[in-house]
Design an enzyme around this catalytic site. Structure first.
Site, mmCIF file in Angstrom:
data_model
loop_
_atom_site.group_PDB
_atom_site.id
_atom_site.type_symbol
_atom_site.label_atom_id
_atom_site.label_comp_id
_atom_site.label_asym_id
_atom_site.label_seq_id
_atom_site.Cartn_x
_atom_site.Cartn_y
_atom_site.Cartn_z
ATOM 1 N N ASP B 160 29.346 40.491 22.648
ATOM 2 C CA ASP B 160 28.378 40.412 21.556
ATOM 3 C C ASP B 160 27.130 39.706 22.066
ATOM 4 O OD1 ASP B 160 30.677 41.328 20.249
ATOM 5 O OD2 ASP B 160 30.264 40.174 18.417
ATOM 6 N N LYS B 228 24.797 44.917 15.544
ATOM 7 C CA LYS B 228 25.365 43.828 14.751
ATOM 8 C C LYS B 228 24.230 43.055 14.118
ATOM 9 C CE LYS B 228 28.011 39.530 15.621
ATOM 10 N NZ LYS B 228 28.823 38.782 16.602
ATOM 11 N N LYS B 264 28.220 46.180 12.787
ATOM 12 C CA LYS B 264 28.955 44.954 12.487
ATOM 13 C C LYS B 264 28.078 43.980 11.716
ATOM 14 C CE LYS B 264 31.223 40.937 14.630
ATOM 15 N NZ LYS B 264 31.623 40.273 15.884
#
Lengths: 482, 328, 286
Positions: B160, B228, B264
């Site tokens: 991430d 995300k 996300k």
């Protein structure tokens, strides 16, 4: 949608206490009408809901007399501040009974509970709040000092937003000091009759508000032709609007008309397309397209036509048509069999005149009146479906190449109620807004209503404004210094 | 700056860094009010009671159970893993979460604690590591690459990363693209596979929907497997409108190429009813296919317990309390 | 040496030009003692139609001019009218036999009326429009706009042959309407000389169109004309207007009914010939 199924989570109707029969509401009393009683049915189930009296000419006379007496003896003599307090009370009672009104409206009209709950009923209450505050401030309404009320207002409202249209009419009329005789639409009298109860709960003096259900051709005609009426406010079809305008010719009866429309919703190639798609949907499928200011003509710039249509049809696939009481329903029932037939009749000219039809593939309930969201592409400006108001969930798509062409095509209509503009370019938006001949312009939004915002049309969409400071002018004679 | 072309950029005929940047800058804008109204409308959907249990289980399966604290220890990570694998011991049919999400130096502890239970989110619990000088991203590219490689070497299945918001806000989309591209390469394991890359836009700092839309497209073009919303360290973190917008970008990419990119939302989703709204947004924007651990995740820590409480309520018929779920 | 006078030919004023009636008709205008004054063009329905076409084609341009510019043009009319005071006094007196004082007062009032309306051009929107504080993230503004093509009837009372004309034109054009006006039938000379004022006052052709002849003959055609937006009958007291109002109803033409104080300076006169347009736009930082 396999596991993520939305609820068949209908709003409970147990809150409703519909009487088997309603009379007329005159002078704060329920009385039997002398016309022929009729039955109100639910458009989504065709179930009979209740019977209701019809007012004939004699009943109209009685109601106008009551309204006149209330005007002379009570309402016109009351201070603005006191009148305002009654309106505030009404607003509060509508808020308190909001859920009940929402369910009633949905049952009687067929529109989704989502809309009655989030739009019709809260806006109706807001309308009374807004005008309540005007009652003691009329000197500041821009009409000169000491503007005068008119007297008895005859008000005829349509079936598409029954309670909301009542609020649009009754709130400013009462705030300005007039008394009211109101005829709800034949197919949707329920919330107006419940509103009569609200007037009683609010302790409104007798005769200030009188409600007369009935047919336009009987009750409505008697009301507009009654010599004791000082003001007529009508929302409905252009053809009836014409008749009323003719009937008041040569008299000093003040008239406001909110009539038909064929609103252009203009999408430029630089628009925020996903929001434009939402706006197109809001413009034509909100309330099943039973909206006089609907964006029923989509004018899309040719270079984004295919993309817009593709996004639009894909998005439409998520719309849910069905039981209006279901909180997830987006598209409810068509209000009446008669209206359904009208939609079929006009829409059928679309294909006959060469347009291409796209209809949402969705299940149609067995009972009730339904029309699946429909889009016509390849529509020529000369086609019936590009000219005539359909008043249903049917969108006609036309294209344009330049901003000037968009304006020309948008204005090429005898109507002039609403228009939409979708562009990210502010200078273009403002100039197009300037040049459109329509009373309400929504830029990067559509079908927004607010009690503070004037609403009304140009040309054959009628005259006068409802809402805002301008809406007071419909119910007042100008004062000194104007 | 050297332009490392991607297959995705090539697919759009974008053969230089300039053309990629020109492409994202030319994207049509977003009307904030309309987007927020759409999100609010989605939030009014009410799902069937009979579907609620399936929805709750779906939420659990999509959670990246997260601990990203300065105070994280091997022990804390071990309990996180335990909770991830067995969220509710009193109800053994409770599904496990998709992943645990930790700092790079915690990856080895997570991997050790998971053992054979580690997988790709579907086959087992995935280990996701934040990287690239998370959460601010304010370091040199070399360090960001090293940070990433370290986590991958220690066994992270997913990375991430954060984008350089400063660069994005100053209009230097070239740097944003190049960094994502470089980190994507750093995710390569050398065997033809790569740690899946989630690109954190930190939408709360990008501030405008136009910038979020551009960053979403840029991340996809540069090779993101997931886009995300947030680190969870900046407010606002995930919001429904922002997520809807990112889903719309992913939908548009899919329609253009047939390729499915994940989304996300992370941070600030604490209650089941909020999470269900995100599921609705997914279903109505991109379709139910996306409710899959490879395509949608919730970055969350406290959400899991709320879902468990709701789940217990569904099973027992009465309301549960915080002492009936474990603190971690 | 005596000079033989050259009587003026009084023609219609349409689209900035002075045509004869397409019908070729004229009618006699006489003074108070029956003395012949002039032959005046008698407008036909086709002239009326042409006037509406001229008014329509001028409308968007006139409405699109800046309010400041419209104010300048209206003030220019006042200047030109004032400069021809003696001519108008003489014409008014020749038709009505009014005293110099009365005729002069009418001309002065007409000049003052133009000055008054000229000043409204760039102020009216400020008093008639306003921002609306709607409940939501929207910019919302209501502004007055001209209703379009206005047909008005000048007062048919010979005592108001000029002021009764001006009061039928000025409140319409100040906001950007264009106008087709039926002059005083019995006393049309001031109206036709006023057309000369207009043609020398920077008024774009078609903004003001003046027809002479019989209101009873022409008005049914104008009232029922679908491309007319408003019927201003404020000064039409004494005429039978009901059938015109009915005809106008068929296309929802706005109607201003006859009123007593039609020459008073009143914003009300402007109000009656505008539409309110309300514009919404979304507002957001994001």
């Amino acid at each position: 949608m396999s596991f993520m199924e939305y609820a068949a989570a209908p709003e409970s109707t147990s809150i409703l206490n519909i009487r088997p029969h309603y009379g007329l509401f005159i002078n704060n009393e329920w009385v039997e009408g002398r016309g022929e009683s009729f039955t109100s049915i639910s458009p989504s189930t065709e179930a009979e809901l209740f019977t209701v009296s019809e007012a004939d000419g004699r009943d109209v006379d009685r109601a106008v007399t009551a309204a006149r007496a209330a005007y002379d003896k009570v309402w016109s003599r009351m201070s603005g501040a006191e009148r305002g307090k009654y309106l505030f009370r009404i607003a509060r009672i509508l808020q308190e009974r909001a859920r009940e009104f929402a369910v009633a409206e949905t049952v009687d009209n067929g529109k989704p509970i989502k809309e009655t709950r989030d739009v019709d009923v809260p806006l109706a209450a807001a309308w009374f709040f807004y005008y309540a505050g005007w009652a003691d401030k009329l000197d500041h309404a821009g009409l000169g000092a000491n503007p005068r009320s008119l007297g008895v207002a005859a008000q005829i409202i349509p079936w598409n937003f029954p309670l909301l249209m009542l609020a649009w009419k009754v709130a400013p009329a009462l705030a300005a000091g007039n008394t009211v005789v109101l005829k709800p639409a034949e197919t949707t009298p329920l919330t107006a009759l419940m509103f009569a109860e609200v007037c009683q709960q609010a302790g409104l003096p007798a005769g200030v508000v009188n409600i007369l259900p009935g047919k336009g051709s009987i009750t409505g005609r008697a009301l507009v032709e009654h010599a004791g009426v000082n003001k007529i406010a009508f929302t409905g079809s252009t053809s009836v609007g014409r008749e009323i305008a003719r009937s008041v010719a040569g008299s000093d009866t003040k008239l406001t008309l909110e009539l038909g429309g064929k609103g252009a919703n203009i999408v430029f190639d630089d628009a925020a397309l996903d929001q434009a798609v939402e706006g197109i949907i809001q413009g034509i499928f909100f309330n099943q397209g039973h909206v006089c200011c609907a964006g029923s003509r989509l004018l899309v710039q040719e270079n984004v036509h295919d993309e817009v249509l593709e996004r639009l049809t894909r998005r439409l696939a998520t719309l849910r048509l069905g039981d209006p009481l279901d909180k997830n329903t987006d598209i409810g029932a068509i209000n009446s069999r008669e209206q359904l037939e009208t939609i079929h009749r006009i829409a059928n000219t679309g294909e006959a005149e060469g347009a291409e039809r796209w209809t949402l593939d969705c299940a149609i309930p067995d009972k009730g009146f339904w029309y699946a969201p429909t889009i016509f592409t390849n529509v020529a400006a000369s086609n019936t479906i590009a000219r005539d108001e359909i008043f249903g969930p049917v969108l006609s798509v036309l294209t344009f190449r330049t901003p000037a062409e968009a304006v020309t095509k948008a204005n090429n209509s005898p109507y002039g109620l609403s228009a939409g503009i979708w562009t990210e370019k502010a200078s273009r938006m403002l100039t197009v807004a300037d040049q459109l001949r329509a009373g309400v312009i929504w830029a990067n939004t559509f079908n927004k209503f607010d009690p503070a915002s004037p609403f009304g049309g140009y040309k054959e969409s009628g005259y006068g404004r409802e809402g805002g400071r301008h809406g007071l002018a419909a119910y007042l004679a100008k004062g000194e210094g104007r | 700056m050297t332009f490392i072309a991607t297959e995705r950029a090539n697919r759009l005929g974008l053969s230089s860094l300039d053309s990629v940047v020109a492409f994202v800058k030319a994207l049509p804008g977003v009307d904030a009010v309309g987007l927020e109204a759409r999100a609010a409308n989605l939030a009014t959907r009410s799902i069937k009671n009979s579907s609620k249990m399936a929805a709750l289980d779906t939420i659990i399966r999509l959670i990246d159970l997260t601990t990203l604290e300065g105070a994280d220890t091997a022990g804390k990570v071990r309990s996180l893993v335990a909770k991830a694998a067995t969220p509710d011991a009193s109800h053994p049919d409770t599904p496990r979460v998709a992943a645990v999400c930790v700092y790079p130096d915690m990856v080895e502890h997570a991997v050790a604690a998971l053992g054979s239970r580690q997988g790709d989110g579907v086959t087992g619990i995935s280990v996701a590591s934040v990287a690239t000088a998370f959460p601010s991203g304010r370091s040199t590219l070399d360090i960001k690459i090293a940070d990433t490689r370290y986590a991958v070497e220690k066994g992270a299945n997913e990375i991430d990363m954060v984008i350089d918001r400063g660069a994005a806000l100053s209009g230097d989309w070239e740097t944003v693209y190049s960094e994502i591209r470089a980190i994507r390469e750093a995710c390569d394991r050398g065997d033809g596979t790569h740690a899946h890359l989630k690109v954190i836009l930190e939408t709360g700092e990008l501030a405008t929907y136009d910038a979020i839309k551009r960053a979403s497209w840029l991340a996809i073009l540069a090779g993101a497997d997931f886009i995300k919303t947030s680190t969870g360290k900046v407010q606002p973190a995930a919001t429904l409108p922002t997520t809807v917008l990112m889903l719309e970008v992913v939908r548009d990419w899919f329609l253009l190429t047939g390729e499915k990119i994940g989304v996300k939302p992370a941070g600030g989703i604490r209650q089941s009813k909020d999470a269900i709204r995100y599921l609705v947004a997914v279903v109505e924007t991109v379709g139910e296919d996306w409710l899959h651990p490879h395509l949608f995740r919730f970055g969350a820590s406290s959400l899991l317990n709320d879902v468990l409480l709701q789940r217990q309520k569904m099973l027992t018929g009465h309301y549960s309390g915080p002492d009936y779920v474990t603190v971690d | 040496m005596s000079h033989m006078s050259i009587p003026k030919t009084y023609k219609l004023f349409i689209g900035g030009k002075f045509p004869r009636s397409e019908s070729g008709r004229v009618y006699d205008v006489h003074g108070p003692k029956g003395v012949f004054l002039a032959n005046v063009a008698q407008a036909s329905r086709k002239d009326a139609r042409d006037a509406v076409v001229a008014a329509r084609s001028a409308q968007s341009g006139w409405a699109g001019a800046t309010a400041y510019n419209r104010g300048q043009v209206l003030y220019r009319i006042a200047e030109m009218l004032d400069g021809r005071t003696e001519q108008f006094v003489a014409e008014i007196r020749s038709v009505t036999g009014a005293s110099d004082k009365v005729a002069r007062a009418e001309v002065h009032a007409a000049v003052d009326m133009w000055v008054w309306y000229a000043g409204w051009a760039d102020k009216y929107a400020q008093i008639a429009g306003n921002a609306n504080p709607v409940s939501g993230p929207f910019f919302n503004l209501s502004v007055p706009e001209p209703t379009g093509v206005v047909v008005s009837v000048a007062s048919q009372d010979t005592a108001y042959s000029l002021i009764g004309l001006v009061s039928a034109i000025a409140p319409a054009i100040v906001t950007g309407n264009t106008v087709v006006v039926i002059a005083n039938e019995a006393a049309p000379l001031a109206a036709l000389s006023f057309a000369e004022v207009v043609s020398t006052s920077d008024v774009p052709g078609g903004v003001i169109n003046i027809l002479t002849g019989s209101a009873a003959e022409i008005m049914p055609w104008l009232a029922s004309h679908a491309d007319v937006n408003a019927l201003d009958l404020a000064a039409a007291s004494g005429l039978s207007t009901v059938e015109w109002e009915k005809a106008a109803a068929d296309t929802l033409t706005r109607i201003v009914r006859p009123r007593a104080a039609f020459t008073s300076l009143s914003v009300d006169r402007i109000d009656a010939l505008v539409e309110t347009k309300t514009i919404w736009h979304t507002k957001s930082l994001a």
